[in-house]
Design a protein around this motif. Sequence first.
Motif, mmCIF file in Angstrom:
data_model
loop_
_atom_site.group_PDB
_atom_site.id
_atom_site.type_symbol
_atom_site.label_atom_id
_atom_site.label_comp_id
_atom_site.label_asym_id
_atom_site.label_seq_id
_atom_site.Cartn_x
_atom_site.Cartn_y
_atom_site.Cartn_z
ATOM 1 N N CYS A 60 0.819 -1.222 0.000
ATOM 2 C CA CYS A 60 0.000 0.000 0.000
ATOM 3 C C CYS A 60 0.848 1.265 0.000
ATOM 4 N N TRP A 125 -4.137 6.447 -3.402
ATOM 5 C CA TRP A 125 -4.236 7.390 -2.300
ATOM 6 C C TRP A 125 -4.505 8.779 -2.879
ATOM 7 N N THR A 145 -8.376 5.360 -1.538
ATOM 8 C CA THR A 145 -8.211 4.495 -0.371
ATOM 9 C C THR A 145 -8.134 5.297 0.919
ATOM 10 N N LYS A 148 -2.849 11.052 1.900
ATOM 11 C CA LYS A 148 -1.494 11.236 2.390
ATOM 12 C C LYS A 148 -1.194 12.719 2.531
ATOM 13 N N ILE A 367 -6.151 -0.557 4.061
ATOM 14 C CA ILE A 367 -6.860 -0.029 2.892
ATOM 15 C C ILE A 367 -8.312 -0.492 2.824
#
Length: 453
Positions: A60, A125, A145, A148, A367
């Motif tokens: 991930c 992301w 997902t 960040k 996730i």
Amino acid sequence: MSGEQVLRSKRVVTASGVREAAVVIREGRVAAVLAPADVPAGLPVEDLGDKVLMPGVVDCHAHINEPGRTEWEGFETATRAAAAGGITTVVDMPLNSIPATTTREALSQKAAAAEGRCAIDYGFWGGVIPGNAGELDAMVDAGVTGFKCFLIHSGVDEFPHVTREDLARAMPILARRGVPLIVHAEMTPDERPPQGDTRTYRSYLESRPRRWEDDAIRMMIELCREHRGRVHIVHLSSSDALPDIAAARREGLPFGAETCPHYLTFDAEHIPDGATWLKCAPPIREAENREKLWAGLARGEIDMVVSDHSPCTPGLKHLDRGDFAAAWGGIASLQFSLPAVWTGMRERGHGLESLVRWMCQNPARLIGLEGVKGSLVPGADADLLVFDPEASFTPEPSQVLHRHSLTPYAGRSLTGVVERTYVRGQRVYTRGEPAPSPVGRWVRRPGTARPVA
């Protein structure tokens, strides 16, 4: 693999441990995990002997860089290399693509670039940057997902770092939507380039001290406590932060962390001057720090190991000059993450169940795909890996399937050979040979995405 078929092995890593078993695959899913004697008559059974049959790895944390910097990597090359490394699901970071995945429209462009070109399943992301709080709900609806952020310059100007005030606006949205915030946890009021002889690794290591990570993690624990949304620290390098992470977990906060193969494999004392292929951020630290990261994994303070695959063109590493101040920071590792980690695990007495927990089950949980990816349980996708944990090999540049062959694992003896990789029951890699046709699909976090036609 079509119809209903069975893979049998003396070593299947199941939810109840490593045992002799047969995995029944039907319509791309795990239909059952049975004792070999209980397989219904008439089903075609392939006996793998004592080769390990385990869930595919869930990575991930990878920078695939398409669109915009496809000369660095790209979906086709990255996922082909991932399949060779036993990875069956990869989640792409919101940078270093152009545009960065910080708006609904940018997500659409990235999804279009990936569609029909991926050897394995994939996710995305989104990014939290200053001023984009109004885009977050739309990106969740479209299928990201989670999100960040950076607390320090990201390395690319199109993905600026956030302040505590930016996070105070974004984190309540993420908590309400039930998606995690993953954090590049370095923070400093006095960011400075390496000093002195910048060909020495010591100059780079001293330019990014442990306290940058430690202070950032303490701030994120405070924000996690305040907003009660899931916070996950990416690529943990500083072992000094482990007591704070452990205390946050004892408090019951939804707080976790990952580390990476390079932090568990290499050490600062043995990085030669000019070896810019080993530059990454946060930096690889000392051997005693590495062993404390291993101990943190064993205690459950670190949840998982993911690649942080972050390649670039070889020229950006400035190999001719060996200048750590000028070189791009990032390590290409998708194809070799699993054997690199397994090599270190064997040396320290960890077994296959821990491997699956750290590289398959826990990343899938982060996730939102627990029970779908990363486990051999009925109803899960038939993402499988045939693995020889005793075999050793030495990667050569000619064998590297990333877009560029530069990787610190080339020439290093590794234990653990990927024999085959399956995604939803379809074979995508057989030792040395990727499948000719991509089968990967975009996997979204269940219960959040409302795809827009």
